[in-house]
Design a protein around this motif. Structure first.
Motif, mmCIF file in Angstrom:
data_model
loop_
_atom_site.group_PDB
_atom_site.id
_atom_site.type_symbol
_atom_site.label_atom_id
_atom_site.label_comp_id
_atom_site.label_asym_id
_atom_site.label_seq_id
_atom_site.Cartn_x
_atom_site.Cartn_y
_atom_site.Cartn_z
ATOM 1 N N ARG A 1 67.313 0.849 75.451
ATOM 2 C CA ARG A 1 65.890 -0.289 75.003
ATOM 3 C C ARG A 1 64.927 0.195 75.823
ATOM 4 N NH1 ARG A 1 68.978 -2.276 72.311
ATOM 5 N NH2 ARG A 1 69.882 -4.021 72.211
ATOM 6 N N PRO A 2 63.544 0.318 74.335
ATOM 7 C CA PRO A 2 62.699 0.868 75.095
ATOM 8 C C PRO A 2 61.645 -0.203 75.736
ATOM 9 C CG PRO A 2 62.498 -0.691 72.930
ATOM 10 C CD PRO A 2 63.529 -0.521 73.390
ATOM 11 N N ILE A 3 61.088 1.193 76.673
ATOM 12 C CA ILE A 3 60.391 0.694 77.944
ATOM 13 C C ILE A 3 59.302 0.611 77.864
ATOM 14 C CG2 ILE A 3 60.328 0.759 80.130
ATOM 15 C CD1 ILE A 3 62.670 2.756 80.138
ATOM 16 N N ILE A 4 58.514 -0.671 77.929
ATOM 17 C CA ILE A 4 56.846 -0.520 77.610
ATOM 18 C C ILE A 4 56.550 -0.867 79.528
ATOM 19 C CG2 ILE A 4 55.009 -1.794 76.625
ATOM 20 C CD1 ILE A 4 57.598 -2.492 74.963
ATOM 21 N N ASP A 5 55.582 0.256 79.889
ATOM 22 C CA ASP A 5 55.225 -0.125 80.401
ATOM 23 C C ASP A 5 53.515 0.077 80.452
ATOM 24 O OD1 ASP A 5 54.354 -0.327 83.414
ATOM 25 O OD2 ASP A 5 55.152 1.123 83.646
ATOM 26 N N PRO B 1 59.274 5.027 71.382
ATOM 27 C CA PRO B 1 59.234 5.024 71.997
ATOM 28 C C PRO B 1 59.303 5.221 73.369
ATOM 29 C CG PRO B 1 59.982 3.129 70.443
ATOM 30 C CD PRO B 1 59.756 4.770 69.675
ATOM 31 N N PHE C 1 66.219 6.128 68.339
ATOM 32 C CA PHE C 1 65.295 5.167 68.757
ATOM 33 C C PHE C 1 66.292 4.465 67.025
ATOM 34 C CE2 PHE C 1 61.762 2.450 66.915
ATOM 35 C CZ PHE C 1 61.960 2.039 67.556
ATOM 36 N N ILE D 1 69.019 0.547 67.435
ATOM 37 C CA ILE D 1 68.070 -0.762 67.187
ATOM 38 C C ILE D 1 69.225 -0.873 65.592
ATOM 39 C CG2 ILE D 1 66.255 -1.592 64.684
ATOM 40 C CD1 ILE D 1 64.687 -0.642 66.832
ATOM 41 N N ARG D 2 70.022 -0.432 65.408
ATOM 42 C CA ARG D 2 70.758 -0.057 63.975
ATOM 43 C C ARG D 2 71.773 -1.394 64.178
ATOM 44 N NH1 ARG D 2 73.132 4.795 62.999
ATOM 45 N NH2 ARG D 2 70.815 5.796 62.589
ATOM 46 N N ALA D 3 72.524 -1.473 64.936
ATOM 47 C CA ALA D 3 73.510 -2.504 65.697
ATOM 48 C C ALA D 3 73.405 -3.839 65.598
ATOM 49 C CB ALA D 3 74.584 -1.923 66.736
ATOM 50 N N VAL E 1 72.660 -7.449 66.994
ATOM 51 C CA VAL E 1 73.333 -8.448 67.886
ATOM 52 C C VAL E 1 73.556 -9.596 67.925
ATOM 53 C CG1 VAL E 1 72.611 -9.553 70.567
ATOM 54 C CG2 VAL E 1 71.880 -6.822 69.238
ATOM 55 N N MET F 1 77.319 -8.658 74.476
ATOM 56 C CA MET F 1 75.798 -8.702 74.012
ATOM 57 C C MET F 1 74.328 -8.973 75.004
ATOM 58 S SD MET F 1 76.228 -6.038 70.921
ATOM 59 C CE MET F 1 76.942 -6.987 69.898
ATOM 60 N N ILE F 2 75.275 -10.471 74.725
ATOM 61 C CA ILE F 2 73.568 -10.821 75.195
ATOM 62 C C ILE F 2 74.045 -11.140 77.036
ATOM 63 C CG2 ILE F 2 73.138 -12.040 72.974
ATOM 64 C CD1 ILE F 2 75.019 -15.088 74.102
ATOM 65 N N GLU G 1 67.570 -9.891 62.053
ATOM 66 C CA GLU G 1 67.163 -10.068 63.065
ATOM 67 C C GLU G 1 65.781 -10.012 63.893
ATOM 68 O OE1 GLU G 1 70.230 -7.791 65.554
ATOM 69 O OE2 GLU G 1 71.065 -10.307 65.277
ATOM 70 N N VAL H 1 68.017 -10.780 74.422
ATOM 71 C CA VAL H 1 67.880 -9.713 73.654
ATOM 72 C C VAL H 1 67.083 -9.105 72.528
ATOM 73 C CG1 VAL H 1 70.027 -8.808 73.023
ATOM 74 C CG2 VAL H 1 70.369 -9.848 75.367
#
Lengths: 744, 445
Positions: A519-523, A688, A697, A701-703, A705, A718-719, B40, B376
């Protein structure tokens, strides 16, 4: 009573005031420094010798006495403790080392917790199962117990929970004691070392220390050379500067063996005195030159290379600037010294049978030294070898000089030559094996004669050789310079690589794997702004960003590739027949012909060009005219508006004429840039942070959830939240129990 | 004429009772869901919008103190109990869920400097400007007139901070010197001194329980080992650290709130530079507290705002503020990881949610999964500009906004100046210093 005291006091007036011995009255945590009085030494103390002297007469105890005396000789009083500041520092540093080691235990747990995707708090290991408190242990009763119970009712099992007197078990105590001892030992070792080093006055010791330091520095430099040449250069500079300074202060200062021998004779001989003075003058000159050289970067580099590779202070090649005259004057002295020494030794040599192994050893040692030199200056290897040759050359020149002046000297002719040649054999590294053999097999006199013959041959054209070597040397220097330049250019790139390599090295205890970004990290700072009357004020951050985005002006104008294609093709006269194209061309020609026939009337290309032009024109943002009729002039019926005013430049906001389009240089292509404007603001503009490629990237995102797209079990998996806590449960800090207990 | 209609057997799509699990047959073939990513994305966008809609972090406040709150303490075992001390020497015991004051009494003359519970929670220690350390019973007496400390220790030196050992009956105080006390004794069992500067904060490591750290007024952090060695190491920073807290899940990490608007996380083993610098506050940071999970921490600042940071990140994820909240003096993160408590200059203790939009109370399973799913999705699409914009947007008070602008210009100016200097000086004369290396002056052995 009072009188007596007074008299006593008066009598005591003349005497020195003696403080009574301190006596402790009350136990305190802090001891006042005023209570610490130096006890009078020797007065009240009991000496061991006095006691043993008493034993003198008793023959029975003679042995005891002896033993005690021997002890007294052996045992020395404990050294004075270090200063408190220093001792404390040592204490702290050892303790800190211990603590850091202790903390390293947590590495594994912390890393695994950081890396894990799902954590439930309180941690599983935190479960507080206090054994034996909540559970009663069931026991099968023995026959005796049963019978006893039958007699007098059920007996109460009394469990005596003995509160242990000591919080630690014996073993733990021992362990702790052991650890304390270990720490104390380390500390005392360090203290002893510090004390020892502080005391040493020996110049030699410090010299050795310094040499070791420089050696370490050089080693460090070598390491740097491979990894970070730029740093290495800096380091080299530093090392060199120190060395040069030292050397400059020592050279020709008449501190060598030769000079010392001269000094003895200088009392009686004026020529000797003169020579010494000359040497001093040379030294002065040299040091001055050294300072001048430092201003020139190029010559500096030369110096550097030469000084790195040469350790012999007497080597004339150390400085390029040295003239041949200087060399000669220097050599003269040197040669004389050798003559005299040899003449002195002559008798001894003849008397004592020469130990065969000695010269052999010498050769090996010399060789070792040269190898060391080579390893010390890996980079300047090229320059090194000629210098070594020159070193030997230097010795050769001595022999040649000797030849020239041989007539003047009254000493025997054979011995000095012999000695110089042995010297040669010692220094020359090239015919090593030969030399070894000869030395081992026969006396040095006979074999060396042959070597010296070859010397003489070489010595005849010494000037030629000199020139040759100097040329060689210069060439090598140039090469080195170039290589340095190249490495300098390459440095930043390598630096980066090195940093990359360095990172894992620093965290050698770091157990974490390289995490693949999921997952992207936003700092980044929150997008904070103020609400003013319901309207949102634009954030300072976004404004700043706007200011930062700087659009460079376009350099190229609109170039239509079609125009370029229209240029006439030039035929290349080749012998190769283009067989393959023939068929195609025929087919193409047919097709083209058909098309041309079909669209004979209209020019497609021309019309497309026109269409594109129109499209561009229509999409071009137009100038805005802010002119309002009636402003600044009379209005009403019958008033004619001047066209001039309408076209006034003040009212027109001009749009930049050069407006970049995507289909600009693409020929027969029209790109509609406005079609996806609405989608655009939903699209990610750049990759990102933890991802490195667009592909990565996109893969993240493709799959999907949601359980509309994936099976329920996968969805649940996954959740799963990263951190799950239990409602209303206290989460205690981690405990040591989480660490795996290891034996020993 | 035949009219074609859609007709299904109602057994297939109707449940018999409300509680029946209705199985929806689904075909997961991706070819049948061409818009799955688009759908989504829209769900993520909606989720993030709803998150901001529901972001109402303020839960309530506890009022009753008649002077500024000086310190707070949480009960080690009960979530509902809170202790607070104020500048007039008053101590109050609160029932947090009911927002009730259970007990209040004057404990000290002058400011209450520190409160801490004993690890079992049976009694608590307070210390004040009157140089006394008092022990109080947790159980309230029958009448408020009977409030008497179990034990009073008259300290010889000024005491400004207290921290209790995690399990042993030992606590440490700081002031002129660092002292280790045994509960049953009236004299300290150890005193540590390194340098002459006074100490204003102290904290025991909760995991490696023999480690101790203090903040000194000469801008330094001092580490101690209580076993036998005493002081270990000192780190001198550019500006004064105000408060120091250990990470409850990572034995070697501690974070300090600094006077220079930043917070610094250190690794005890490598003190030369901080592991992380947490920026965003626009005034001195007064207090901080770690979440019990060790993943986040909360900080209270002199700029009248509370910020929540993730341990690995340099910027805050959340800012809390209200119009009436003044300078923060203390913050706490509750032991169930759900709430944040803050005490401030204007006599109120505020209760906040740790996650602003979290729904409180028990959740039904479907609701929980829905929330988790949206969580998520938010994470998945976090970098998409619309999601990002909505998720990271906050309204801040004007003074913070202005201060930020000012700080930004200052930073830009410094940067520009440095760049200029670099351009106009010899190569390598003005080196690039990483941000992390800028704030530590030296490490004393």
């Amino acid at each position: 009573m009072a009188e007596g005291k007074l008299i006593k006091n008066v009598l005591n007036l003349n005497k020195k005031i003696t403080y009574p011995k301190p006596s402790r009255t009350e136990p305190r945590t802090e001891v006042s420094e005023f209570n610490l009085v130096k006890s009078e030494k020797g007065k009240s103390n009991v000496r061991v010798t006095d006691l043993t002297n008493a034993l003198k007469k008793v023959s029975k105890q003679a042995k005891v006495r002896q033993r005690i005396q021997s002890f007294e000789k052996k045992v020395k009083p404990l050294p004075k403790p270090l200063e408190k500041v220093k001792a404390d520092r040592i204490h702290r540093s050892t303790a800190f080392g211990k603590v850091t080691k202790h903390l390293d235990r947590w590495n594994a747990v912390v890393t695994s917790n950081r890396a894990s995707n799902h954590l439930t708090f309180p941690l599983q290991d935190d479960l507080n199962l206090e054994s034996g408190k909540n559970f009663t242990t069931f026991r099968i009763k023995s026959d005796l117990q049963k019978r006893l119970e039958a007699c007098d009712g059920p007996s109460e099992e009394v469990t005596l929970e003995k509160e242990s007197k000591y919080p630690l078990t014996m073993q733990e105590m021992l362990e702790r004691r052991k650890e304390m001892m270990k720490m104390k030992i380390i500390e005392s070792q360090k203290a002893a070392k510090a004390r020892r080093q502080k005391k040493i006055k020996s110049k030699k010791y410090h010299r050795i220390q310094r040499r070791e330091k420089t050696k370490n520095q050089i080693k460090e430099f070598e390491g740097l050379q491979q990894s970070n040449p730029e740093e290495a250069l800096k380091k080299l500079d530093e090392i060199e500067r120190v060395r040069v300074e030292e050397r400059a202060s020592l050279r020709h200062r008449n501190t060598g063996k030769w000079a010392k021998n001269k000094q003895i004779k200088a009392k009686y001989d004026s020529t000797n005195r003169q020579e010494l003075a000359q040497q001093l003058a040379i030294s002065r000159e040299l040091t001055q030159k050294m300072n001048m050289d430092e201003s020139h970067s190029e010559s500096e580099e030369e110096n550097r290379t030469s000084e790195v590779s040469v350790n012999n202070p007497n080597n004339p090649w150390v400085n390029q600037i040295k003239t041949s005259e200087e060399v000669e004057t220097f050599l003269k002295g040197y040669r004389k010294f050798w003559e005299e020494r040899n003449s002195g030794n002559e008798a001894k040599v003849s008397e004592v049978s020469t130990d065969i192994s000695v010269p052999n050893e010498v050769v090996i040692n010399e060789n070792d030294i040269t190898e060391e030199n080579i390893s010390n200056t890996v980079k300047y290897k090229d320059t090194l070898s000629p210098i070594h040759k020159k070193k030997t050359q230097d010795e050769e020149t001595t022999s040649s000089d000797f030849k020239e002046t041989r007539k003047k000297i009254s000493t025997s002719k054979k011995r000095p030559r012999d000695s110089t040649s042995t010297l040669k054999a010692e220094n020359d590294t090239i015919p090593l094996s030969k030399c070894e053999n000869t030395v081992c097999l026969a006396t040095s006199h006979w074999e060396v004669g042959i070597l010296s013959d070859t010397d003489e041959d070489e010595c005849d054209d010494i000037d030629v050789l000199f020139e040759k070597y100097s040329d060689n040397f210069k060439k090598n220097l140039d090469e080195v310079k170039q290589s340095v330049k190249v490495t300098k250019k390459r440095a930043p790139k390598q630096k980066k690589e090195q940093q990359k390599a360095k990172k894992p090295k620093r965290n050698s205890e770091d157990l974490s794997f390289k995490i693949q970004a999921k997952r992207p990290i936003i700092d980044e700072p929150l997008d904070e702004n103020v609400e003013v009357n319901g309207k949102r004020e634009e954030t300072g951050l976004s404004l700043a960003l706007q200011q930062d985005t700087y659009q460079p002006t376009r350099a190229t104008k609109n170039i239509d590739p079609n125009d370029i294609i229209r240029t006439k093709p030039t035929d290349l006269q080749t012998e190769l027949p283009d067989l393959l194209d023939l068929d195609d061309n025929e087919e193409n020609d047919d097709q083209r012909g058909a098309i041309v026939e079909a669209f004979q009337d209209d020019d497609i290309v021309e019309s497309f060009q026109k269409e594109k032009h129109d499209e561009i024109e229509s999409e071009k943002p137009k100038d805005i005219n802010l002119f309002l009729p009636g402003w600044g002039s009379w209005g009403g019926p019958g008033v004619i508006q001047s066209k001039k005013k309408r076209q006034n430049r003040r009212f027109i906001i001009k749009f930049p004429k050069e407006f970049e389009r995507k289909d600009e240089n693409k020929g027969n292509l029209i790109i509609n840039e406005k079609s996806n404007e609405k989608v655009k603001k939903h699209l990610v503009s750049d990759v990102p942070f933890p991802f490195k490629t667009v592909k990565d990237f996109e893969a993240s995102i493709r799959a999907p959830v949601g359980n509309t797209f994936v099976p329920e079990t996968a969805f649940r998996r996954m959740i799963k939240p990263a951190v799950a806590t239990k409602l209303g449960t206290v989460i205690h800090p981690m405990t040591e129990e989480i660490l795996l207990k290891t034996k020993g | 004429m035949k009219v074609k209609v859609l007709s299904r057997n109602p057994d297939e799509y109707l449940r018999e009772t409300k509680r029946d699990l209705h199985k929806t047959p689904r075909n997961y073939d991706p070819n049948l869901h061409p818009f799955e990513s688009a759908r989504e994305y829209v769900r993520a966008l909606n989720a993030v919008k709803l998150e901001r809609v529901f972001a109402k972090p303020f839960v309530g406040n506890l009022d009753g103190h008649r002077d500024d709150i000086s310190c707070l303490s949480k009960h080690p075992k009960h979530l509902s109990v809170l202790l607070s001390g104020s500048y007039d020497g008053e101590i109050r015991v609160w029932d947090v869920p009911q927002k009730l004051c259970l007990r209040s009494f004057i404990a000290h003359e002058g400011i209450v400097r520190g409160i801490t519970y004993e690890p079992n929670g049976k009694c608590f220690f307070t210390l004040g400007d009157d140089k006394t350390i008092k022990t109080w019973n947790t159980a309230a007496p029958n009448t408020p007139e009977e409030e008497e400390p179990i034990n009073t220790i008259l300290s010889k030196t000024v005491v400004t901070g207290i921290s209790h050992h995690r399990s042993k009956p030992v606590f440490a105080t700081c002031g002129e010197i660092c002292q280790i006390w045994e509960e049953s004794r009236s004299e300290p069992i150890h005193t540590y001194k390194w340098g002459v500067d006074s100490l204003h904060d102290i904290s025991f490591n909760p995991i490696e329980t023999n480690l101790l750290a203090t903040c000194a007024s000469n801008r330094s952090i001092i580490l101690y080992d209580t076993r036998d060695s005493g002081p270990l190491r000192k780190v001198v920073m550019k500006l004064r650290p105000n408060r120091l807290v250990w990470n409850p899940m990572e034995a070697f990490i501690f974070t300090c709130a600094n006077e220079d608007y930043n917070l610094y996380s250190f690794d005890t083993r490598y003190l030369k530079k901080p592991v992380n610098v947490h920026v965003d506050h626009v005034s001195a940071v007064i207090d901080l507290d770690y979440s019990p999970t060790g993943k986040e921490f909360v900080s209270g600042s002199y700029d009248k705002s509370i910020r929540i940071f993730e341990t690995g990140k340099g910027h805050s994820r959340e800012i809390y503020h209200t119009k009436r909240m003044q300078r923060l003096t203390c913050v706490l993160w509750s032991l169930d990881n759900k709430y944040i408590l803050s005490g401030s200059d204007e006599m109120n203790i505020r209760i906040w949610k740790a996650r602003a939009s979290e729904k409180l109370g028990t959740l039904k399973p479907r609701e929980r999964t829905a929330l988790q799913y949206s969580e998520v999705l938010k994470e998945k699409y976090a970098t998409h500009p619309q999601v990002r914009r909505i998720a990271r947007h906050r309204q801040v008070p004007k003074h913070i906004y202005n201060a930020q602008n000012e700080l930004r210009t200052i930073k830009q100016k410094i940067k520009r100046k440095e760049a200029n200097r670099r351009v106009h000086s010899k190569k390598g004369a003005v080196p690039f210093v990483p941000e992390r290396a800028k704030h530590v002056v030296k490490e004393d052995i």
